[in-house]
Write an enzyme that holds these catalytic residues in place. Structure first.
Site, PDB file in Angstrom:
ATOM      1  N   GLY A 466       0.771  -1.239   0.000  1.00 24.22           N
ATOM      2  CA  GLY A 466       0.000   0.000   0.000  1.00 24.22           C
ATOM      3  C   GLY A 466       0.802   1.288   0.000  1.00 24.22           C
ATOM      4  O   GLY A 466       0.326   2.313  -0.487  1.00 24.22           O
ATOM      5  N   GLY A 686       6.863   4.114   7.767  1.00 25.32           N
ATOM      6  CA  GLY A 686       5.575   3.418   7.912  1.00 25.32           C
ATOM      7  C   GLY A 686       5.191   3.225   9.368  1.00 25.32           C
ATOM      8  O   GLY A 686       4.031   3.377   9.750  1.00 25.32           O
ATOM      9  N   GLU A 687       6.158   2.901  10.193  1.00 21.50           N
ATOM     10  CA  GLU A 687       5.857   2.607  11.600  1.00 21.50           C
ATOM     11  C   GLU A 687       5.703   3.891  12.423  1.00 21.50           C
ATOM     12  O   GLU A 687       4.784   4.020  13.228  1.00 21.50           O
ATOM     13  CB  GLU A 687       6.946   1.729  12.226  1.00 21.50           C
ATOM     14  CG  GLU A 687       7.542   0.661  11.318  1.00 21.50           C
ATOM     15  CD  GLU A 687       6.605  -0.469  10.965  1.00 21.50           C
ATOM     16  OE1 GLU A 687       5.591  -0.641  11.644  1.00 21.50           O
ATOM     17  OE2 GLU A 687       6.887  -1.180   9.981  1.00 21.50           O
TER      18      GLU A 687
END
Lengths: 722, 327
Positions: A466, A686-687
């Site tokens: 994504g 992302g994290e």
């Protein structure tokens, strides 16, 4: 690259394919003669199957086979792997349909395979079983005495006064709870598997790593890896659940071999709660000591998370506490409790998101105790170098991030006194928190193919769950070669391509991007040798040369130039501590009469090095914050421990945020290159988009109401009864 | 899902006669609940009688009020100018329910017939007296956060999930049903049942009867209405507690009032005592609070839903305050 030059914000290169339905997800591939698999699952939580009746199902229309532990073909690799005596439970490995033992509720007890999905579903409803039930344990709170140190993570301690957290002039002691959370990507998990003979396996799968799935399947079936092809070009969300190749996926491949037919399995939504992992229920205790003027003296952080009886799932829940603040005395402990449940798996922001909720709530609590602005308290205890590893950070722009974010949200304009701000009937609150995650870089390989028409094809066996992997890679190639975006094509999601790691741990741009950077740089050198050069978006004869790209290729009897490069971080990285950082500011409204909490405004600042793809990076941050809103306010997997079963295993009752829950999210990037991580100067994001966010909301709720909620999610009942 | 036959009918007479022929048949309207129940094996009709082509979707003004056909879609009712003008509470309640996609499919009659969202009812592996009479109530002693505080029995503590029905209860609607023996009328408050010893029966519709329409009598309550739904997220979630309030206020005094709650009982919960007490009183927060506490007499927690004992009266007060404040 690696400079202060800013990247252009470009659209997703596969955006059109995604919104027009042209992008194909694993379950959409059409394979001639495909058959459909439906799993029958156990309604009991622990025990043994005494009888299982498949006769009626086998006679139902369209049914090709029903596999149970009584007739499932052996999976050789599994049998050889045997048991692992290191399990904290002392238990044994879970082998799906490998025996009559039930280790968790929802465990598959039969695979029903039919010529249509509906026939398989109907036949599955006809399988009956009887059980010998054993006592089960699914509640972590009632099984704390089983807590054990995980084999893969020890305790940490530094400083000369291990008791400083108890004896400092100001002491805070608090317990925090993060419930089960379930990844619940829109796309359901599963696999489509078919064989050529007994030794060539092809699968379309929902996975975050085609190479990892290839290795797992090759190991299970004792095949050469080259005989297992895995395709997973588009993935409809993963959030970590696709980092394992799950037992049901291996079992379906085994069934396909036995049947000599392609078999497709798509999980049901309720199976997504039990068979593809979850964020583990975790309780945490923090004890923190500080001087009266707000200098941290000691922190003790103990986390206890769940694992399955058949595994030792371990995550970095207490990692952030070890180095985030300049505190002389720190002790962290992490324990796992084996339960009769399906095994957890990393969920976005993995353990760090769980730990950051506790640590960043506690920091806020301590700031109020010493009567300091939570932002000033963080600055006062700022760690200039990594106090855990005793190394400098490769880059750390947190102070600038604090400043940018606080200015944007209007932090200084708020009245810092809890429960002092109102808008109509609603209480107004501001909260902040910090997030951090390792700036990881793994080894990655990329193939470049420069065609005669001047288009560039890049290939690597990475994934896109994504974030827009292809877009970032095309952008990197564009910046190295100068070729226009539309002339560069990046292919991923196939084991036919050169190897890369799984998409996890915010490492894809750093790892695969470096390989793209290196292969494009090498391609430039190759062109130079051939008397060519990238010039203003095309390939032209080098200075003093006259042959065009086509002519050079034709003379060499080639249709394209190709080169493959592998890339990984160098030894210089060992000298530094590599982290990405984020700062979250949240403004909330709390309705005191009904307990409703709404996030009104968010400012989130990422210190994640140079931003390679500004548009998809912003989307990444918005997605992470949205997940953070879910973690803070709505998401909780609930088990009725009397039965060991989930009681909200659907998307109507397990609440992910809807659009109306998500306000405008302002994303700010420091956008400064990290000199060490990789040639682009980027760090993962992302994290960090999610890590810490739930604490920002909890802290804002405290500021709004004076009520400290230490158990997520912050639902209306918790506000009313606090 | 079991195998079933499917028949499409175009008149209420053919619908009723199709149903009379087959004891396992069920009517299919929007299907937004029934299809889910069939997929999970909770309900297994052997015949579906699709009534979507029966002409029962009209919304019309009568001499005494509005008549809404049973097959009018939730969206059509919520957006209807007559409904918005005369009964804004109904429009507000409908819009608080489900999602636009579901409201586009769901019908008025189907909304009345929707079954509880109690998880124990949906999970065939767990006991439930409503799904499987005599198997016990799985919810009692378990996960009770969403469950009833009024009118529950030791057989069932489920709640009715509809928002629309809360408004229709408050508005004194009357349901018309038709069966083999002809038509009959059922006051809305008498349609749904409390669980008692027979929680498998959600309502008083007889086997083979078809809901035709619902009539709402005109009232003087449209100036001050509010539907307040408290839920775990901002949209697409069932109510923890919801309150429908409608008032006629004259010179600061409450001339007339209707109050009903959702998410608290096996049926939409009308607060008649509180209404009677409020009538003639001034529209003040203090009076709203007294009425709310009166409404909570007999409320009983199941443990996990104890917070509703605070949330419900607070929500009543907030709904009345908001309704009263409307110009």
């Amino acid at each position: 690259m690696g400079t202060d030059k800013k990247s252009e914000p470009i659209n997703r290169v596969d955006g059109r394919a995604k919104v027009t339905g042209k992008a194909k997800y694993f379950a959409e591939f059409e394979v001639p003669g495909v058959t459909f698999c439906v799993m029958v699952t156990s309604p009991i939580t622990r025990g043994t199957i005494t009888t299982i009746n498949t006769k009626t199902a086998e006679r139902a229309p369209g049914v090709l086979a029903v596999f149970t532990h009584l007739n499932m073909p052996a999976i050789l690799g599994w049998a050889e792997q045997g048991n692992n005596s290191k399990l904290p439970s002392g238990g044994e490995r879970y082998r799906m349909l490998g025996s009559n033992k039930i280790l968790f509720n929802g465990q598959p007890i039969a695979l029903v395979i039919a010529d249509t999905l509906e026939r398989a579903q109907h036949a599955a409803s006809l399988v009956t079983a009887t059980y010998n039930k054993a006592e089960h344990h699914t509640d972590l709170l009632k099984n704390k005495e089983k807590a054990a140190m995980p084999p893969r993570m020890g305790d940490y301690t530094r400083g000369t006064d291990a008791n400083a957290h108890n004896t400092a002039p100001v002491v805070l002691k608090a317990d925090y709870t993060v419930p089960i959370e379930v990844h619940n990507p829109m796309e359901l998990a599963g696999i489509l598997a078919f064989w050529e003979g007994d030794d060539k396996l092809t699968v379309y799968a929902k996975t975050q790593g085609v190479k990892s799935t290839q290795r797992t399947l090759a190991g299970a079936f004792k095949l050469d890896e080259k005989n297992v092809q895995v395709y997973s070009e588009f993935v409809g969300g993963g959030f970590g659940m696709g980092l394992r190749t799950w037992p049901q996926e291996v079992t379906v491949a085994a069934a396909a071999r036995a049947l000599k037919k392609p078999v497709k399995l798509v999980l049901t939504r309720d199976q997504m709660f039990t068979l593809v992992g979850h964020r583990p229920y975790t309780i945490q205790h923090i004890s923190m000591g500080a001087t009266r003027d707000g200098q941290l003296m000691g922190i003790y952080h103990e986390a206890t998370g769940e694992t399955a009886s058949y595994d030792d799932f371990t995550e970095g829940t207490v990692g952030m506490t070890r180095f985030m603040y300049a505190c002389p005395n720190v002790t962290t402990k992490y324990r796992i409790v084996p339960l009769d449940r399906g095994v957890p798996i990393w969920m976005r922001g993995p353990g760090e998101a769980t730990g950051a909720f506790a640590l960043e709530s506690a920091i806020d609590e301590m700031a109020y105790k010493v009567n300091m602005d939570p932002l000033q308290f963080r600055l006062k205890n700022f760690a200039e170098t990594d106090p855990e590893k005793n190394k400098p950070f490769s880059s750390n722009n947190l102070k600038e991030a604090y400043q940018l974010g606080s200015k944007k949200i209007g932090w200084a304009k708020r009245n810092p006194v809890p429960a002092s701000m109102k808008e109509g009937d609603w209480l107004v609150g501001y909260g902040m928190s910090t997030g951090v995650f390792g700036a990881h870089r793994g080894e990655s390989t990329c193939r470049a193919q420069l065609n005669a028409d001047g288009t560039l094809l890049l290939q690597s066996a990475t994934s896109d769950i994504g974030p827009g992997t292809s877009t970032a890679m095309v952008q990197i190639a564009h910046e190295v070669t100068g070729l226009p975006i539309e002339k560069i094509h990046f292919e991923l999601g196939s084991t036919a391509f050169p190897p890369s790691g799984s998409q996890g741990g915010s490492s894809t741009v750093s790892s695969v991007g470096s390989a793209v950077f290196d292969v494009c740089t090498a391609l430039k050198g190759m062109l130079t040798e051939a008397g060519l050069t990238f010039d203003n978006g095309t390939v032209k004869p080098a200075a003093g040369k006259s042959d065009s790209l086509q002519e050079v290729l034709s003379k060499q009897n080639k249709t394209f130039f190709e080169i493959t490069k592998s890339s990984k971080g160098g030894a210089e990285q060992e000298k530094y501590s590599l982290y990405s950082f984020s700062i979250h500011f949240a403004e909330v409204r709390v309705h005191p009469a009904t307990g409703v909490v709404r996030v009104k405004r968010v400012v989130t600042v990422a210190d994640s090095g140079r931003i390679v793809s500004p548009k998809t990076a912003a989307s990444q941050m918005i997605g992470g914050v949205t997940g953070g809103i879910g973690m803070a306010l709505t998401e909780e997997g609930i088990i009725d421990h009397r039965f060991g079963r989930f009681v909200n295993n659907n998307l109507a009752d397990y609440h992910v945020p809807v659009s109306a829950d998500v306000p405008h999210i302002e994303t700010i990037f420091i956008d400064k290159p990290d000199p060490v991580t990789n040639p682009m100067g980027s760090k993962g994001m992302g994290e960090i988009a999610l890590i810490g966010f739930s604490a920002a909301v909890a802290n804002a709720v405290y500021h709004a109401t004076g009520k400290r909620i230490r158990e997520l999610p912050i639902t209306p009942d918790k506000i009313l009864s606090a | 899902m079991n195998q079933f036959s499917y028949v499409r009918v175009t008149s209420k007479e053919s619908a009723i006669s199709a149903m009379a022929k087959d004891k396992t048949a069920m009517f299919l309207a929007g299907g937004t609940n029934l299809v889910d129940l069939m997929k999970s094996g909770v309900t297994s009709p052997e015949r579906l009688v699709d009534i979507n082509n029966v002409p029962l979707a009209t919304i019309e003004e009568t001499k005494t009020g509005l008549r809404i056909g049973a097959l009018a879609k939730n969206t059509a009712v919520a957006e209807n100018a007559l409904v918005i003008k005369h009964f804004p509470l109904l429009s507000q309640a409908l819009k608080a329910g489900a999602s636009p996609q579901l409201r586009n499919m769901a019908t008025v009659g189907g909304n009345m017939m929707q079954r509880t969202r109690c998880h124990y009812f949906y999970d065939n592996a767990l006991p439930c007296n409503k799904r499987n009479p005599g198997s016990g109530c799985g919810a009692i002693g378990g996960f009770t956060r969403m469950h009833a505080i009024f009118g529950a029995s030791d057989k069932c503590i489920a709640v009715h999930p509809s928002d629309m029905c809360v408004a229709l209860t408050a508005l004194d609607a009357v349901i018309t049903v038709a069966g083999p023996k002809g038509e009959r009328k059922i006051p809305f408050g008498d349609f749904h049942r409390l669980p008692g010893d027979t929680p498998e029966q959600d309502n008083n519709l007889q086997r083979g009867e078809l809901i035709i329409a619902v009539d709402i009598p005109f009232n003087q309550l449209s100036a001050h209405t509010h539907y307040l739904k408290v839920r775990d997220r901002a949209s697409y979630a069932f109510a923890l507690v919801s309150v429908g309030a409608a008032m006629q206020i004259k010179g600061g005094n409450i001339a007339d009032v209707r109050l009903a709650m959702g998410g608290v009982a096996h049926k939409p919960w009308r607060l008649k005592e509180a209404e009677a007490w409020l009538k003639g009183k001034s529209a003040t927060e203090e009076n709203f609070r007294k009425a709310a506490s009166m409404a909570m007499t007999n409320a009983k927690s199941q443990g996990g839903n104890a917070f509703k004992l605070t949330l419900a009266p607070n929500t009543i007060v907030e709904a009345l305050k908001t309704a009263a404040a409307q110009a």
